[in-house]
Design a protein around this motif. Structure first.
Motif, PDB file in Angstrom:
ATOM      1  N   LEU A 111       0.839  -1.203   0.000  1.00 51.84           N
ATOM      2  CA  LEU A 111       0.000   0.000   0.000  1.00 51.84           C
ATOM      3  C   LEU A 111       0.869   1.247   0.000  1.00 51.84           C
ATOM      4  CD1 LEU A 111      -2.571  -1.270   2.631  1.00 51.84           C
ATOM      5  CD2 LEU A 111      -3.068  -0.835   0.216  1.00 51.84           C
ATOM      6  N   THR A 112       0.319   2.334  -0.518  1.00 49.45           N
ATOM      7  CA  THR A 112       1.067   3.574  -0.703  1.00 49.45           C
ATOM      8  C   THR A 112       0.713   4.587   0.376  1.00 49.45           C
ATOM      9  OG1 THR A 112       0.898   3.194  -3.096  1.00 49.45           O
ATOM     10  CG2 THR A 112       1.637   5.372  -2.352  1.00 49.45           C
ATOM     11  N   PRO A 113       1.663   4.971   1.244  1.00 52.39           N
ATOM     12  CA  PRO A 113       1.357   6.019   2.224  1.00 52.39           C
ATOM     13  C   PRO A 113       1.145   7.361   1.530  1.00 52.39           C
ATOM     14  CG  PRO A 113       3.353   4.794   2.814  1.00 52.39           C
ATOM     15  CD  PRO A 113       3.028   4.439   1.400  1.00 52.39           C
ATOM     16  N   ARG A 114       0.073   8.040   1.916  1.00 53.00           N
ATOM     17  CA  ARG A 114      -0.216   9.368   1.369  1.00 53.00           C
ATOM     18  C   ARG A 114      -0.284  10.360   2.517  1.00 53.00           C
ATOM     19  NH1 ARG A 114      -5.367  10.067  -2.400  1.00 53.00           N
ATOM     20  NH2 ARG A 114      -3.876   9.443  -4.015  1.00 53.00           N
ATOM     21  N   ARG A 115       0.261  11.526   2.301  1.00 59.07           N
ATOM     22  CA  ARG A 115       0.244  12.568   3.327  1.00 59.07           C
ATOM     23  C   ARG A 115      -1.191  12.969   3.638  1.00 59.07           C
ATOM     24  NH1 ARG A 115       3.869  16.362   5.264  1.00 59.07           N
ATOM     25  NH2 ARG A 115       2.930  18.314   6.004  1.00 59.07           N
ATOM     26  N   SER A 116      -1.530  13.060   4.914  1.00 60.96           N
ATOM     27  CA  SER A 116      -2.858  13.500   5.324  1.00 60.96           C
ATOM     28  C   SER A 116      -2.930  15.026   5.312  1.00 60.96           C
ATOM     29  CB  SER A 116      -3.189  12.947   6.714  1.00 60.96           C
ATOM     30  OG  SER A 116      -3.275  11.531   6.674  1.00 60.96           O
ATOM     31  N   GLN A 117      -4.142  15.543   5.383  1.00 61.38           N
ATOM     32  CA  GLN A 117      -4.352  16.991   5.275  1.00 61.38           C
ATOM     33  C   GLN A 117      -4.314  17.698   6.627  1.00 61.38           C
ATOM     34  OE1 GLN A 117      -4.789  18.703   2.202  1.00 61.38           O
ATOM     35  NE2 GLN A 117      -4.073  16.706   1.484  1.00 61.38           N
ATOM     36  N   VAL A 118      -4.773  17.025   7.677  1.00 58.49           N
ATOM     37  CA  VAL A 118      -4.893  17.667   8.988  1.00 58.49           C
ATOM     38  C   VAL A 118      -3.930  17.053   9.998  1.00 58.49           C
ATOM     39  CG1 VAL A 118      -6.476  18.247  10.872  1.00 58.49           C
ATOM     40  CG2 VAL A 118      -7.326  18.186   8.519  1.00 58.49           C
ATOM     41  N   VAL A 119      -3.839  15.725  10.033  1.00 60.02           N
ATOM     42  CA  VAL A 119      -2.969  15.046  10.992  1.00 60.02           C
ATOM     43  C   VAL A 119      -1.651  14.688  10.323  1.00 60.02           C
ATOM     44  CG1 VAL A 119      -4.969  14.167  12.231  1.00 60.02           C
ATOM     45  CG2 VAL A 119      -3.853  12.718  10.507  1.00 60.02           C
ATOM     46  N   GLU A 120      -0.673  14.327  11.140  1.00 59.93           N
ATOM     47  CA  GLU A 120       0.652  13.986  10.619  1.00 59.93           C
ATOM     48  C   GLU A 120       0.755  12.530  10.175  1.00 59.93           C
ATOM     49  OE1 GLU A 120       3.138  16.119  10.062  1.00 59.93           O
ATOM     50  OE2 GLU A 120       1.761  17.706  10.679  1.00 59.93           O
ATOM     51  N   VAL A 121      -0.131  11.672  10.669  1.00 56.38           N
ATOM     52  CA  VAL A 121      -0.096  10.247  10.305  1.00 56.38           C
ATOM     53  C   VAL A 121      -0.588  10.083   8.869  1.00 56.38           C
ATOM     54  CG1 VAL A 121      -1.054   7.967  10.809  1.00 56.38           C
ATOM     55  CG2 VAL A 121      -0.428   9.506  12.681  1.00 56.38           C
ATOM     56  N   PRO A 122       0.170   9.405   8.013  1.00 60.80           N
ATOM     57  CA  PRO A 122      -0.303   9.190   6.643  1.00 60.80           C
ATOM     58  C   PRO A 122      -1.379   8.118   6.562  1.00 60.80           C
ATOM     59  CG  PRO A 122       1.827   8.149   6.940  1.00 60.80           C
ATOM     60  CD  PRO A 122       1.526   8.886   8.219  1.00 60.80           C
ATOM     61  N   HIS A 123      -2.046   8.065   5.409  1.00 64.66           N
ATOM     62  CA  HIS A 123      -3.069   7.063   5.166  1.00 64.66           C
ATOM     63  C   HIS A 123      -2.762   6.354   3.846  1.00 64.66           C
ATOM     64  CE1 HIS A 123      -4.577  10.783   3.233  1.00 64.66           C
ATOM     65  NE2 HIS A 123      -5.030   9.952   2.291  1.00 64.66           N
ATOM     66  N   ALA A 124      -3.468   5.257   3.607  1.00 59.60           N
ATOM     67  CA  ALA A 124      -3.249   4.481   2.383  1.00 59.60           C
ATOM     68  C   ALA A 124      -3.936   5.168   1.211  1.00 59.60           C
ATOM     69  CB  ALA A 124      -3.776   3.068   2.552  1.00 59.60           C
ATOM     70  N   ALA A 125      -3.159   5.474   0.180  1.00 57.58           N
ATOM     71  CA  ALA A 125      -3.710   6.161  -0.989  1.00 57.58           C
ATOM     72  C   ALA A 125      -4.768   5.330  -1.688  1.00 57.58           C
ATOM     73  CB  ALA A 125      -2.577   6.500  -1.958  1.00 57.58           C
ATOM     74  N   GLU A 126      -4.689   4.012  -1.571  1.00 55.28           N
ATOM     75  CA  GLU A 126      -5.616   3.132  -2.273  1.00 55.28           C
ATOM     76  C   GLU A 126      -7.014   3.112  -1.661  1.00 55.28           C
ATOM     77  OE1 GLU A 126      -1.459   1.880  -3.100  1.00 55.28           O
ATOM     78  OE2 GLU A 126      -2.586   2.424  -1.294  1.00 55.28           O
ATOM     79  N   ALA A 127      -7.157   3.527  -0.414  1.00 57.43           N
ATOM     80  CA  ALA A 127      -8.465   3.503   0.256  1.00 57.43           C
ATOM     81  C   ALA A 127      -9.358   4.595  -0.322  1.00 57.43           C
ATOM     82  CB  ALA A 127      -8.304   3.694   1.754  1.00 57.43           C
ATOM     83  N   ARG A 128     -10.624   4.247  -0.589  1.00 49.80           N
ATOM     84  CA  ARG A 128     -11.541   5.199  -1.203  1.00 49.80           C
ATOM     85  C   ARG A 128     -12.219   6.108  -0.191  1.00 49.80           C
ATOM     86  NH1 ARG A 128     -15.495   2.224  -5.099  1.00 49.80           N
ATOM     87  NH2 ARG A 128     -15.618   0.718  -3.382  1.00 49.80           N
ATOM     88  N   VAL A 129     -12.191   5.734   1.071  1.00 44.24           N
ATOM     89  CA  VAL A 129     -12.698   6.594   2.151  1.00 44.24           C
ATOM     90  C   VAL A 129     -11.704   6.532   3.298  1.00 44.24           C
ATOM     91  CG1 VAL A 129     -14.572   7.068   3.766  1.00 44.24           C
ATOM     92  CG2 VAL A 129     -15.103   6.131   1.514  1.00 44.24           C
ATOM     93  N   VAL A 130     -11.357   7.692   3.825  1.00 43.46           N
ATOM     94  CA  VAL A 130     -10.407   7.779   4.939  1.00 43.46           C
ATOM     95  C   VAL A 130     -10.902   8.841   5.912  1.00 43.46           C
ATOM     96  CG1 VAL A 130      -8.047   8.384   5.623  1.00 43.46           C
ATOM     97  CG2 VAL A 130      -8.428   7.081   3.517  1.00 43.46           C
ATOM     98  N   PHE A 131     -10.796   8.543   7.200  1.00 42.42           N
ATOM     99  CA  PHE A 131     -11.037   9.528   8.252  1.00 42.42           C
ATOM    100  C   PHE A 131      -9.696   9.847   8.918  1.00 42.42           C
ATOM    101  CE2 PHE A 131     -15.558   7.756   9.319  1.00 42.42           C
ATOM    102  CZ  PHE A 131     -16.052   8.313   8.145  1.00 42.42           C
ATOM    103  N   GLU A 132      -9.343  11.112   8.970  1.00 41.33           N
ATOM    104  CA  GLU A 132      -8.205  11.545   9.779  1.00 41.33           C
ATOM    105  C   GLU A 132      -8.726  11.855  11.178  1.00 41.33           C
ATOM    106  OE1 GLU A 132      -5.895  14.672   8.019  1.00 41.33           O
ATOM    107  OE2 GLU A 132      -6.228  13.939   5.978  1.00 41.33           O
ATOM    108  N   CYS A 133      -8.047  11.356  12.196  1.00 44.97           N
ATOM    109  CA  CYS A 133      -8.586  11.423  13.567  1.00 44.97           C
ATOM    110  C   CYS A 133      -7.551  11.915  14.567  1.00 44.97           C
ATOM    111  CB  CYS A 133      -9.070  10.039  14.011  1.00 44.97           C
ATOM    112  SG  CYS A 133     -10.313   9.319  12.930  1.00 44.97           S
ATOM    113  N   ARG A 134      -8.046  12.624  15.571  1.00 42.74           N
ATOM    114  CA  ARG A 134      -7.245  12.982  16.744  1.00 42.74           C
ATOM    115  C   ARG A 134      -7.802  12.240  17.953  1.00 42.74           C
ATOM    116  NH1 ARG A 134      -7.037  18.872  15.013  1.00 42.74           N
ATOM    117  NH2 ARG A 134      -5.030  19.066  13.940  1.00 42.74           N
ATOM    118  N   ARG A 135      -6.916  11.646  18.706  1.00 38.04           N
ATOM    119  CA  ARG A 135      -7.318  10.885  19.893  1.00 38.04           C
ATOM    120  C   ARG A 135      -8.076  11.762  20.875  1.00 38.04           C
ATOM    121  NH1 ARG A 135      -2.601  10.606  22.835  1.00 38.04           N
ATOM    122  NH2 ARG A 135      -3.477  12.338  24.016  1.00 38.04           N
TER     123      ARG A 135
END
Length: 213
Positions: A111-135
């Motif tokens: 899977l390809t890590p993609r830079r997130s928009q709000v948080v520093e943790v990247p997400h998988a570029a292949e996923a069609r839906v992603v939630f960026e979250c803060r604990r």
């Protein structure tokens, strides 16, 4: 009314397989990315996952044991959730392997890590839906006697949402088109959903309910 199988969980279920997970099913998959203090990316699925409130949007997953995801989220305060759809099911399953903490599950699953928009943790570029979250909270669960158990509930506020525009029909998210894989009860059981299973029910008004029935 037919005969009933009754059991007290503390005394055992007397069945070939614990029915609890099969009854509370199918469940959405908590496919969570996090990053360690050393910078190693982690990606892991959790079968005890759901949304808990919408304003603000808060999601959470329960981890049986203090695993890498929980440790990373405690340290960084951030994570991402991915929709595990049928097209990504095999790669999601790869990330369920018990790999050493120094292993990058993104790389292991291709899977390809993609830079997130709000948080520093990247997400998988292949996923069609992603939630960026803060604990928001990490809660150790207890039993009915107040005794702590080795399960940790991690909750996070959704602060950024990515949706593939192909899943929006006239501006409305098409759940069936998202083709989510849902965890069932057996050791390898999953479900899919389809639009042919869709039905509608409106919440009734109080005056429409026959309270004398």
């Amino acid at each position: 009314m037919g005969s009933r199988h009754f059991y007290e969980p503390r005394r055992g279920h007397r069945l070939p397989h614990d029915p609890f997970k099969a009854i509370i099913a199918p469940r959405p998959v908590g496919w969570v990315s996090s990053r360690s203090a050393e910078g190693v990316l982690n990606l892991a699925p959790y079968s005890f996952f759901n949304a808990f409130t919408a304003a603000p949007p808060i999601i959470g997953f329960a981890s049986n044991g203090w695993k890498d995801s929980v440790a990373n989220i405690e340290a960084s305060g951030e994570f991402c959730w991915h929709l595990a759809d049928h097209g990504l099911a095999a790669r999601m399953n790869l990330t369920s392997a018990s790999l050493p903490p120094e292993v990058d599950e993104f790389a292991a699953a291709g899977l390809t890590p993609r830079r997130s928009q709000v948080v520093e943790v990247p997400h998988a570029a292949e996923a069609r839906v992603v939630f960026e979250c803060r604990r928001t909270q990490i809660v150790r669960l207890t039993d009915s006697h107040g005794t702590e158990v080795d399960t940790w509930l991690t909750l996070g506020e959704v602060v950024g949402v990515h949706i593939d525009e192909s899943l929006l029909v006239d501006g409305i998210y098409d759940t069936a088109a998202g083709d989510p894989v849902l965890r069932a009860g057996g050791p390898s059981d999953y479900f899919r959903i389809g639009s042919d299973r869709l039905f509608h029910m409106r919440r009734p008004r109080a005056e429409d309910v026959d309270v004398d029935r």
